[in-house]
Design an enzyme around this catalytic site. Structure first.
Site, mmCIF file in Angstrom:
data_model
loop_
_atom_site.group_PDB
_atom_site.id
_atom_site.type_symbol
_atom_site.label_atom_id
_atom_site.label_comp_id
_atom_site.label_asym_id
_atom_site.label_seq_id
_atom_site.Cartn_x
_atom_site.Cartn_y
_atom_site.Cartn_z
ATOM 1 N N LYS A 150 -3.053 2.655 31.691
ATOM 2 C CA LYS A 150 -4.142 2.277 30.808
ATOM 3 C C LYS A 150 -4.030 0.785 30.498
ATOM 4 C CE LYS A 150 -5.954 6.434 30.047
ATOM 5 N NZ LYS A 150 -7.354 6.782 30.347
ATOM 6 N N LYS A 246 -14.072 15.966 35.823
ATOM 7 C CA LYS A 246 -13.471 16.537 34.622
ATOM 8 C C LYS A 246 -14.327 17.708 34.165
ATOM 9 C CE LYS A 246 -11.437 12.251 32.786
ATOM 10 N NZ LYS A 246 -11.550 11.221 31.719
#
Length: 329
Positions: A150, A246
């Site tokens: 990230k 997802k």
């Protein structure tokens, strides 16, 4: 057939903060749906995501709004037209898959005429912190085959170099969570190559990615926020080289499998991802992960305590849950 549906808010504390470019999480707030009837119980989990205008309350309201229809016998295909893609539809869809498997004495894999889930490599996430802390975090999991890094727009070069020092051999997925600009994406192409990055995930905001249609990246770019369901692919395929599937975005395993198949038909790469969640979200996602090039399913790894019998991570290798946890497998 008599069938009942119930939904509740469950909260799982995290073992440490999960920090990305748009904020920090200290708990996973999920909606758990349970379908009972005909001697079987099915469970599903959805994770409402504020980025998509969802909350626990709005998700519970959506579920309650169609509860009578589901209890009257509406199936997974009917569900696709009853709710839009999102956490509410995901939780119900996965509960119905589980219920169908339990009721029929078969596994979800058998219903899909597919192999049973097996151990697979799944990314472990290094969240945003100081470069020193990110290097230390990467060093702790350096033996894992795949890391998700990230980053933000403040100093992504320092963040990436720090992680690469900590984990020299791991394959890297870099995820700015829409925090970069077009100019920053272009500027960082040489660095991404130097750091041997396998995939760059959704670097710019979903509504500001049209310029990607004329851009040839040095590293494949994967759509996340820009793609939810198969109908998004006509535009996405012109801008991205891969898509992140997802279940919460697609609105369930049913729609996620459709998206995965449609993406493959267009020659796109596949990643299976998740929100910060419990193993009840991951168990159905394993049926998409087996079709994918990369899996990023470490949501439960961040929990202080997962649901009993859930998935287990060993050095970046994810083992399916215990038999009977979900999907009769």
């Amino acid at each position: 057939m008599t069938r009942t549906l119930s939904a509740q808010h469950d909260r799982f504390a995290l073992s440490r903060p999960f920090r990305i470019s748009r904020g920090v999480k200290v708990a996973a707030d999920v909606v758990t749906v349970t379908v009972n009837g005909d001697g079987a119980t099915g469970r599903g989990e959805g994770v409402p995501y504020p980025r998509y205008g969802e909350s626990i309350d709005s998700t519970l309201a959506q579920i309650e709004g169609i509860r009578p229809v589901i209890e009257a016998g509406a199936d997974r295909q009917a569900l696709l037209s009853l709710l839009p893609p999102g956490a509410a539809r995901n939780a119900i869809d996965c509960a119905l898959w589980d219920w169908d498997a339990q009721r029929g004495g078969r596994t979800v894999a058998a219903l899909l005429d597919a192999p049973e889930p097996e151990r697979l490599a799944s990314a472990l996430t290094v969240v945003i912190d100081t470069p020193e802390a990110m290097e230390a975090a990467a060093r702790e999991i350096a033996g894992a085959p795949l890391l998700k890094v990230k980053v933000d727009a403040i100093d992504p070069e320092a963040q990436l170099r720090a992680v690469r020092r900590g984990a020299p051999a791991a394959s890297l997925i870099v995820d700015p969570n829409e925090s970069w600009t077009e100019s920053l994406v272009r500027e960082l192409q040489p660095l991404l190559v130097e750091m041997n990055v396998a995939l760059l995930e959704q670097p710019v905001p979903a509504g500001e990615d049209a310029w990607l249609e004329g851009f040839t990246p040095a590293v494949p770019i994967c759509a996340d926020e820009s793609v939810h369901v198969a109908d998004d692919l006509e535009q996405v395929a012109r801008r991205y080289q891969a898509v992140n599937v997802k279940l919460d975005k697609a609105g369930g395993l049913t729609a996620a499998l459709d998206l995965a198949a449609a993406a493959r038909a267009r020659g796109l790469g596949l990643m299976t991802g998740c929100m910060v969640c419990s193993s009840l979200s991951i168990a159905p996602a394993l049926h998409v992960a087996r079709l994918s090039d990369h899996a990023d399913l470490d949501g439960p790894v961040w929990l202080r305590e997962d649901r009993p019998g859930g998935v287990r991570d060993r050095g970046g290798w994810l083992t399916p849950p215990d038999r009977g946890f979900w999907g009769n497998a």
